[in-house]
Motif scaffolding. Structure first.
Motif, PDB file in Angstrom:
ATOM      1  N   TYR A 155     -52.622   7.514  31.700  1.00 47.19           N
ATOM      2  CA  TYR A 155     -51.863   8.415  30.835  1.00 47.19           C
ATOM      3  C   TYR A 155     -51.999   9.874  31.255  1.00 47.19           C
ATOM      4  O   TYR A 155     -51.143  10.691  30.925  1.00 47.19           O
ATOM      5  N   LEU A 172     -49.056  10.287  33.572  1.00 44.61           N
ATOM      6  CA  LEU A 172     -47.815  10.350  32.793  1.00 44.61           C
ATOM      7  C   LEU A 172     -47.686  11.691  32.070  1.00 44.61           C
ATOM      8  O   LEU A 172     -46.610  12.281  32.032  1.00 44.61           O
ATOM      9  N   GLU A 186     -54.367  -0.589  26.896  1.00 44.03           N
ATOM     10  CA  GLU A 186     -53.105   0.146  26.918  1.00 44.03           C
ATOM     11  C   GLU A 186     -52.980   1.117  25.738  1.00 44.03           C
ATOM     12  O   GLU A 186     -52.070   1.928  25.689  1.00 44.03           O
ATOM     13  N   TYR A 201     -58.971   6.135  26.190  1.00 44.98           N
ATOM     14  CA  TYR A 201     -57.625   5.777  26.625  1.00 44.98           C
ATOM     15  C   TYR A 201     -57.671   5.568  28.134  1.00 44.98           C
ATOM     16  O   TYR A 201     -58.642   5.938  28.804  1.00 44.98           O
ATOM     17  N   THR A 256     -45.837   2.286  25.412  1.00 46.35           N
ATOM     18  CA  THR A 256     -46.352   0.949  25.079  1.00 46.35           C
ATOM     19  C   THR A 256     -45.619   0.278  23.928  1.00 46.35           C
ATOM     20  O   THR A 256     -45.695  -0.941  23.776  1.00 46.35           O
ATOM     21  N   MET A 268     -49.914  13.475  23.294  1.00 46.96           N
ATOM     22  CA  MET A 268     -50.465  12.316  24.007  1.00 46.96           C
ATOM     23  C   MET A 268     -50.216  11.040  23.213  1.00 46.96           C
ATOM     24  O   MET A 268     -49.834  10.012  23.772  1.00 46.96           O
ATOM     25  N   VAL A 279     -48.039   7.828  24.610  1.00 42.72           N
ATOM     26  CA  VAL A 279     -48.589   6.466  24.710  1.00 42.72           C
ATOM     27  C   VAL A 279     -47.770   5.498  23.855  1.00 42.72           C
ATOM     28  O   VAL A 279     -47.446   4.388  24.291  1.00 42.72           O
TER      29      VAL A 279
END
Length: 135
Positions: free
Chosen positions: A85, A88, A42, A81, A120, A112, A116
C-alpha cells in the motif's frame, strides 16, 4: 505527514507496523494484532477506530471516534498493513489528493483507509486494546 507512506527500500517485510509517537501498546497487544493481520494481510488491522458519516446539518462528511458498534476506518496511529500500500499511496493516488491531505491536519490515515478499501472492497479490522489503568 503522508511521507510516512513512502515505499522506503529499507522496509523488507510484508507487514508494516505503523505507530504514532504517543501510542502505548503492550507486546501481547502487538503480537495479537500481528496474528490477526497474518490471517487478513490485505486489510488494515489496528487499534484506534473511527467512523465516517454524512453531516446533513453542515452538508459535508465528518468522522467520529465515539465508541459504537460501527466503524469504517482503523487509524494508522497503531496498525498493521501490507507494504504494497505504500507503493499505491505514492504512485497510484493523484498528487492532488496527497497535497490536499498534507495541507490538512492528520488526514493521511483517512486517505490510506479509503485507498485500501477501494482496492480490496473490504473493511479494516479493529482489534481491542487492553484498558490501561493508572494508579
Amino acid at each position: 505527514l503522508s511521507d510516512r507512506f513512502f515505499p522506503f527500500g529499507a522496509i523488507q517485510t510484508d507487514a508494516v507496523l505503523s505507530l504514532d509517537e504517543d501510542t502505548t501498546l503492550s507486546t501481547s497487544e502487538v503480537d495479537f494484532a500481528f496474528s490477526v493481520w497474518l490471517s487478513f494481510p490485505e486489510r488494515i488491522v489496528g487499534f484506534p477506530a473511527q467512523s465516517h458519516f454524512w453531516d446533513a446539518e453542515r452538508g459535508r462528511w465528518g468522522y467520529t471516534s465515539k465508541w459504537t458498534n460501527e466503524l469504517s476506518m482503523v487509524l494508522t496511529a497503531a496498525a498493521f498493513y501490507h507494504r504494497y500500500y505504500h507503493s499505491l499511496f505514492s504512485e497510484y493516488l493523484p498528487a492532488g489528493l496527497r497535497q490536499l491531505v498534507d495541507g490538512l491536519a492528520a488526514c493521511e490515515d483517512i486517505l490510506m483507509n479509503v485507498l485500501v478499501a477501494a482496492v480490496t472492497k473490504l473493511p479494516p479490522i479493529k482489534v481491542t486494546q487492553s484498558k490501561q489503568h493508572s494508579e
